[in-house]
Motif scaffolding. Structure first.
Motif, PDB file in Angstrom:
ATOM      1  N   GLN A   1     -35.529 -33.384   0.307  1.00  0.00           N
ATOM      2  CA  GLN A   1     -34.124 -32.993   0.231  1.00  0.00           C
ATOM      3  C   GLN A   1     -33.199 -34.125   0.668  1.00  0.00           C
ATOM      4  O   GLN A   1     -32.160 -34.365   0.052  1.00  0.00           O
ATOM      5  N   PHE A   2     -33.568 -34.834   1.724  1.00  0.00           N
ATOM      6  CA  PHE A   2     -32.722 -35.910   2.220  1.00  0.00           C
ATOM      7  C   PHE A   2     -32.685 -37.102   1.265  1.00  0.00           C
ATOM      8  O   PHE A   2     -31.777 -37.927   1.343  1.00  0.00           O
ATOM      9  N   GLN A   3     -33.634 -37.192   0.359  1.00  0.00           N
ATOM     10  CA  GLN A   3     -33.663 -38.290  -0.599  1.00  0.00           C
ATOM     11  C   GLN A   3     -32.847 -37.988  -1.857  1.00  0.00           C
ATOM     12  O   GLN A   3     -32.698 -38.871  -2.711  1.00  0.00           O
ATOM     13  N   ARG A   4     -32.320 -36.793  -1.977  1.00  0.00           N
ATOM     14  CA  ARG A   4     -31.563 -36.415  -3.169  1.00  0.00           C
ATOM     15  C   ARG A   4     -30.129 -36.940  -3.068  1.00  0.00           C
ATOM     16  O   ARG A   4     -29.383 -36.582  -2.159  1.00  0.00           O
ATOM     17  N   LEU A   5     -29.771 -37.782  -4.009  1.00  0.00           N
ATOM     18  CA  LEU A   5     -28.429 -38.361  -4.007  1.00  0.00           C
ATOM     19  C   LEU A   5     -27.359 -37.302  -4.241  1.00  0.00           C
ATOM     20  O   LEU A   5     -26.235 -37.430  -3.749  1.00  0.00           O
ATOM     21  N   ALA A   6     -27.703 -36.272  -4.990  1.00  0.00           N
ATOM     22  CA  ALA A   6     -26.726 -35.213  -5.278  1.00  0.00           C
ATOM     23  C   ALA A   6     -26.256 -34.546  -3.990  1.00  0.00           C
ATOM     24  O   ALA A   6     -25.075 -34.211  -3.848  1.00  0.00           O
ATOM     25  N   ALA A   7     -27.176 -34.355  -3.041  1.00  0.00           N
ATOM     26  CA  ALA A   7     -26.803 -33.714  -1.777  1.00  0.00           C
ATOM     27  C   ALA A   7     -25.832 -34.580  -0.982  1.00  0.00           C
ATOM     28  O   ALA A   7     -24.856 -34.076  -0.411  1.00  0.00           O
ATOM     29  N   TRP A   8     -26.081 -35.877  -0.957  1.00  0.00           N
ATOM     30  CA  TRP A   8     -25.172 -36.776  -0.250  1.00  0.00           C
ATOM     31  C   TRP A   8     -23.821 -36.857  -0.959  1.00  0.00           C
ATOM     32  O   TRP A   8     -22.781 -37.014  -0.320  1.00  0.00           O
ATOM     33  N   GLY A   9     -23.843 -36.746  -2.284  1.00  0.00           N
ATOM     34  CA  GLY A   9     -22.588 -36.706  -3.021  1.00  0.00           C
ATOM     35  C   GLY A   9     -21.773 -35.482  -2.670  1.00  0.00           C
ATOM     36  O   GLY A   9     -20.547 -35.554  -2.497  1.00  0.00           O
ATOM     37  N   VAL A  10     -22.450 -34.319  -2.548  1.00  0.00           N
ATOM     38  CA  VAL A  10     -21.771 -33.087  -2.147  1.00  0.00           C
ATOM     39  C   VAL A  10     -21.207 -33.231  -0.739  1.00  0.00           C
ATOM     40  O   VAL A  10     -20.068 -32.820  -0.458  1.00  0.00           O
TER      41      VAL A  10
END
Length: 253
Positions: A15-24
């Motif tokens: 989960q922490f590697q997902r760029l989409a989450a950091w974008g959100v």
């Protein structure tokens, strides 16, 4: 226990590697700071913005909802994705038990949502503390932050993570998306009140009043606070338990 921790670590790391989450997270933080940064305009618009407790209350009750909405959608596909990519079959080939897989997924999701919420709050509070034009002490910011983490973020993280992971494992994920959109839309549209807030609100329920209380509405209904906490934590736990009980979910069951 080791197998469960392996699933937990894998889930948290992925989960922490997902760029989409950091974008959100960055988008939610930017919107939050535009709305709450202690600029001259915002200080004139928001009467209590010079109080750190109010700032934290506003971040938790209003702006964190944007982040949670994005995280709920990102978490929803974790179990269906394991089946689609073959990861579930690979895990089942090992001596991994059903409870270890399910509990690892749920706890990994909980720690992930809780961590993202804390990062969001700490980032906003740090910018507020540095950018404020008036003098405030570090303890004035630290106390409401701790209250927010303990009183709001733990039950909210349980609700969002457990429901997002468990329910799409039992129902069609598109139906879950519709339910999530309706719930979050209702939360976003609901306005504050001097009366007890509905217990089913996610971030703006009466749990948030433990962080800051409007001086014009000094009464805190502890019954409503408890009901709000029980709904959030209880709904999460019930969703997780239903996933444990689902038949034909693991091996020959």
């Amino acid at each position: 226990m080791r197998n469960m921790c392996s699933v937990l670590h894998y889930e948290f790391k992925m989960q922490f590697q997902r760029l989409a989450a950091w974008g959100v997270l960055l988008a939610a933080a930017a919107l939050s700071l535009l709305d709450n940064f202690p600029s001259a305009g915002n200080l004139a618009r928001l009467e209590f913005l010079n109080e750190p407790a109010y700032f934290v209350y506003r971040i938790v009750s209003l702006d964190s909802l944007v982040l949670l909405f994005g995280l709920m959608f990102l978490l929803a596909g974790r179990i269906p994705l394991d089946a689609k990519t073959g990861m579930k079959s690979l895990l089942m080939a090992s001596p991994l038990k059903k409870w270890q897989y399910v509990l690892g997924k749920l706890l990994g999701g909980f720690l992930y949502v809780f961590s993202m919420l804390c990062i969001f709050l700490f980032l906003n509070t740090a910018v507020y503390f540095i950018g404020t034009p008036f003098k405030i002490s570090l303890i004035e910011c630290a106390v409401p932050v701790v209250k927010a983490v303990l009183a709001s973020f733990i039950p909210v993280s349980l609700f969002v993570s457990f429901c997002s992971i468990a329910l799409p494992g039992m129902i069609d994920i598109r139906f879950f998306y519709v339910l999530a959109a309706i719930l979050f839309g209702f939360n976003a549209a609901y306005v504050g009140s001097a009366e007890a807030m509905p217990f089913y609100l996610i971030t703006s329920g009466d749990l948030a009043r433990l962080i800051w209380v409007h001086p014009g509405w000094p009464f805190v209904d502890m019954g409503s606070v408890i009901a709000n906490g029980c709904f959030l934590a209880g709904s999460g736990f019930v969703s997780g338990c239903l996933l444990f009980l689902k038949h034909r979910f693991w091996r020959s069951e």
